[in-house]
Design an enzyme around this catalytic site. Structure first.
Site, PDB file in Angstrom:
ATOM      1  N   ALA A  62       0.835  -1.194   0.000  1.00 32.27           N
ATOM      2  CA  ALA A  62       0.000   0.000   0.000  1.00 32.27           C
ATOM      3  C   ALA A  62       0.873   1.249   0.000  1.00 32.27           C
ATOM      4  CB  ALA A  62      -0.913  -0.002   1.227  1.00 32.27           C
ATOM      5  N   GLY A 108      -0.312  -4.846   0.868  1.00 35.72           N
ATOM      6  CA  GLY A 108      -1.486  -4.716   0.012  1.00 35.72           C
ATOM      7  C   GLY A 108      -1.302  -5.354  -1.344  1.00 35.72           C
TER       8      GLY A 108
END
Length: 257
Positions: A62, A108
């Site tokens: 992320a 992520g």
């Protein structure tokens, strides 16, 4: 400017994450990916999706810098919910998504890859959930999907230590379908997508709906749905063509009917 590139080759949609150097999953990438899914879902000719990253990585995680702009638990909860909803949407698509993972799929990035239906990886790729090293935890369903693939014991080890595993090990423990050299990876993933896309569209859609029952306690419901779909498929023209082609020892010519 789009953070993704996409092109359709035959019946395969190829989506490439383009956000160098790490292909970090920013809110812009998630929004652009959602828009790509809108287009794919509206195109009945698409039978498979190939997802990959440009440059050195599939996705190294992320966008941590964006975290600093969030204020309080509600903002973080909202961010997690948006990521979870998007990745659940990928998991529930009517066509299979193949992730071709090179370099790294971390945080992520791995959570995105785990929402895909098939994962081909480079032998030396790094896959892991290192969030605990930052004093946080996975937020895009990493704690839920990783045990599905590697079992609870391995999931505890990977998440609690934050130590990534190689592509070769990922294939051994069930996190990836197969591992290949970097030189072979994209070719092999493309060949798989193309092979799937040669199948009848209705049969693909049924399988995509049926297999998820195996992740739930609704085994009998899954069996019943499978039987119903099995009967429906045999009424299709593609089924008649497939069976006839088998008898005639030739390649079937499906028309998605």
């Amino acid at each position: 400017m789009s953070t993704l590139s996409s092109q359709v080759k035959g019946n395969v949609a190829e989506i490439t994450i383009q956000s160098p150097p790490a292909n970090a999953l920013s809110s812009s990438i998630l929004q652009d990916l959602s828009k790509e899914l809108d287009q794919i879902e509206s195109d009945p000719s698409i039978k498979a999706i190939l997802l990959k990253g440009e440059g050195r990585f599939f996705s190294a995680g992320a966008d941590i810098k964006e975290f600093t702009s969030l204020q309080g638990a509600d903002d973080y909860k909202s961010l997690a919910a948006k990521g979870q909803q998007l990745f659940s949407r990928i998991e529930n698509l009517h066509v299979p998504v193949i992730a071709a993972i090179h370099g790294a799929a971390l945080g992520g990035g791995l959570e995105l890859a785990m929402s895909c239906h098939i994962r081909y990886v480079a032998d030396d790729a790094k896959l892991g959930l290192p969030e605990l090293n930052l004093g946080i935890i996975p937020g895009f369903a990493g704690t839920q999907r990783l045990p599905r693939h590697v079992g609870t014991a391995k999931a505890y080890e990977m998440i609690l230590t934050g130590v990534p595993i190689s592509g070769e090990e990922a294939a051994r423990v069930g996190l990836a379908n197969q591992s290949f050299s970097n030189e072979e990876l994209f070719e092999k993933a493309g060949q798989l997508a193309k092979a799937i896309a040669q199948k009848s569209g209705p049969t693909i859609h049924h399988v995509m709906k049926l297999i998820p029952y195996a992740h739930t306690s609704q085994f009998e419901a899954g069996n019943n749905a499978e039987a119903e779909a099995f009967g429906e498929v045999f009424g299709n023209e593609d089924a008649k063509e497939g069976i006839q082609a088998f008898i005639e020892k030739r390649k079937p010519e499906f028309k998605n009917q």
